[in-house]
Motif scaffolding. Structure first.
Motif, PDB file in Angstrom:
ATOM      1  N   ILE A  32      28.308  59.374  42.916  1.00 36.91           N
ATOM      2  CA  ILE A  32      29.565  59.868  42.345  1.00 36.91           C
ATOM      3  C   ILE A  32      29.365  60.270  40.885  1.00 36.91           C
ATOM      4  O   ILE A  32      29.820  61.326  40.446  1.00 36.91           O
ATOM      5  CB  ILE A  32      30.680  58.808  42.491  1.00 36.91           C
ATOM      6  N   GLY A  35      27.631  63.476  40.774  1.00 40.88           N
ATOM      7  CA  GLY A  35      28.570  64.556  41.082  1.00 40.88           C
ATOM      8  C   GLY A  35      29.403  64.925  39.861  1.00 40.88           C
ATOM      9  O   GLY A  35      29.646  66.110  39.604  1.00 40.88           O
ATOM     10  N   HIS A  39      29.400  68.542  37.950  1.00 34.93           N
ATOM     11  CA  HIS A  39      30.607  69.322  37.644  1.00 34.93           C
ATOM     12  C   HIS A  39      30.582  69.769  36.183  1.00 34.93           C
ATOM     13  O   HIS A  39      30.856  70.944  35.883  1.00 34.93           O
ATOM     14  CB  HIS A  39      31.858  68.493  37.938  1.00 34.93           C
ATOM     15  N   ASN A 123      38.176  72.148  43.138  1.00 29.80           N
ATOM     16  CA  ASN A 123      37.201  71.569  44.070  1.00 29.80           C
ATOM     17  C   ASN A 123      36.757  70.191  43.609  1.00 29.80           C
ATOM     18  O   ASN A 123      36.568  69.285  44.423  1.00 29.80           O
ATOM     19  CB  ASN A 123      35.994  72.492  44.226  1.00 29.80           C
ATOM     20  N   PHE A 124      36.581  70.031  42.301  1.00 27.69           N
ATOM     21  CA  PHE A 124      36.133  68.741  41.787  1.00 27.69           C
ATOM     22  C   PHE A 124      37.205  67.670  41.972  1.00 27.69           C
ATOM     23  O   PHE A 124      36.882  66.520  42.255  1.00 27.69           O
ATOM     24  CB  PHE A 124      35.751  68.854  40.307  1.00 27.69           C
ATOM     25  N   SER A 126      39.326  67.519  44.439  1.00 26.49           N
ATOM     26  CA  SER A 126      39.218  67.138  45.855  1.00 26.49           C
ATOM     27  C   SER A 126      38.005  66.242  46.072  1.00 26.49           C
ATOM     28  O   SER A 126      38.077  65.237  46.776  1.00 26.49           O
ATOM     29  CB  SER A 126      39.101  68.375  46.743  1.00 26.49           C
ATOM     30  N   TYR A 127      36.889  66.616  45.464  1.00 25.79           N
ATOM     31  CA  TYR A 127      35.669  65.819  45.565  1.00 25.79           C
ATOM     32  C   TYR A 127      35.900  64.424  44.991  1.00 25.79           C
ATOM     33  O   TYR A 127      35.506  63.429  45.593  1.00 25.79           O
ATOM     34  CB  TYR A 127      34.534  66.531  44.818  1.00 25.79           C
ATOM     35  N   SER A 128      36.553  64.354  43.843  1.00 23.54           N
ATOM     36  CA  SER A 128      36.803  63.060  43.198  1.00 23.54           C
ATOM     37  C   SER A 128      37.676  62.156  44.061  1.00 23.54           C
ATOM     38  O   SER A 128      37.419  60.959  44.183  1.00 23.54           O
ATOM     39  CB  SER A 128      37.464  63.248  41.832  1.00 23.54           C
ATOM     40  N   ALA A 130      37.997  62.295  47.328  1.00 29.65           N
ATOM     41  CA  ALA A 130      37.227  61.896  48.513  1.00 29.65           C
ATOM     42  C   ALA A 130      36.202  60.823  48.154  1.00 29.65           C
ATOM     43  O   ALA A 130      36.065  59.823  48.871  1.00 29.65           O
ATOM     44  CB  ALA A 130      36.528  63.106  49.122  1.00 29.65           C
ATOM     45  N   THR A 131      35.491  61.008  47.052  1.00 32.06           N
ATOM     46  CA  THR A 131      34.472  60.024  46.680  1.00 32.06           C
ATOM     47  C   THR A 131      35.099  58.715  46.237  1.00 32.06           C
ATOM     48  O   THR A 131      34.539  57.650  46.473  1.00 32.06           O
ATOM     49  CB  THR A 131      33.534  60.564  45.581  1.00 32.06           C
TER      50      THR A 131
END
Length: 194
Positions: A32, A35, A39, A123-124, A126-128, A130-131
């Motif tokens: 994470i 990631g 970003h 997008n980040f 959403s990624y954050s 989810a992670t």
């Protein structure tokens, strides 16, 4: 008998949990963090790319566009005009045209940059999310595993290691599978009857 059955079911539930190593939580946190760093790197690269585009745009305006617009204006001016005397007026007329063109192109670049950065940020986010959810699940699973190990150790200590929990788990799984299959058949029969 009721207490033994309850104990067996509780034990089966503990044993049926997925086994996740404790290091998984640390590893997922590192992924994470990586990631997050990626970003920031993406944003930096986009900013650098557009800074270079702006610099090339300024070079283009200075080296190509300005001489071309001056030549265009020279061709529009009468041949008998005293350039030295009229130079301030000529420059005063040309500079707003050049500045409008530069501003228009700079705004276009800025809009493109903002769209790309906005997309990266969306997008980040959403990624954050989810992670973060994944990290919480992993942390929960690790806590569950640790609680399971503690409970099993305490049960073993109380029973003097007389119970084989893996064998009990396998028998309960078998029983649950057979019951599930039987229930499936009963549901099919019920549908046929209706």
């Amino acid at each position: 008998m009721y207490k033994n059955t309850l104990l067996l079911i509780a034990t089966a539930l503990f044993l049926s949990c997925a086994s996740i190593p404790n290091a998984t939580a640390t590893l997922s946190k590192n992924v994470i963090d990586e990631g997050d760093a990626m970003h920031q790197l993406n944003i930096s690269l986009v900013n650098q790319l557009f800074n270079e585009k702006r610099a090339r745009l300024n070079t283009f305006i200075t080296n190509k566009y300005t001489p071309a617009i001056i030549k265009k204006y020279q061709n529009l001016l009468p041949q008998d005009l005293d350039y030295k005397k009229e130079l301030p007026n000529i420059i005063e007329a040309i500079i707003p045209v050049i500045n409008r063109k530069r501003d228009s192109l700079q705004d276009l670049l800025l809009n493109q940059q903002q769209k790309i950065v906005s997309g990266l940020n969306t997008n980040f986010i959403s990624y954050s999310k989810a992670t973060s959810s994944l990290q919480n699940l992993i942390n929960s699973a690790v806590k569950e595993k640790n609680a399971e190990q503690t409970a099993l150790a305490e049960i073993n200590q109380l029973t003097g290691n007389k119970l084989n929990f893996r064998q009990i788990e396998n028998k309960l799984d078998s029983l649950l599978n057979k019951t599930g299959l039987g229930m499936g058949k009963l549901l099919k029969i019920e549908k046929l009857i209706k």
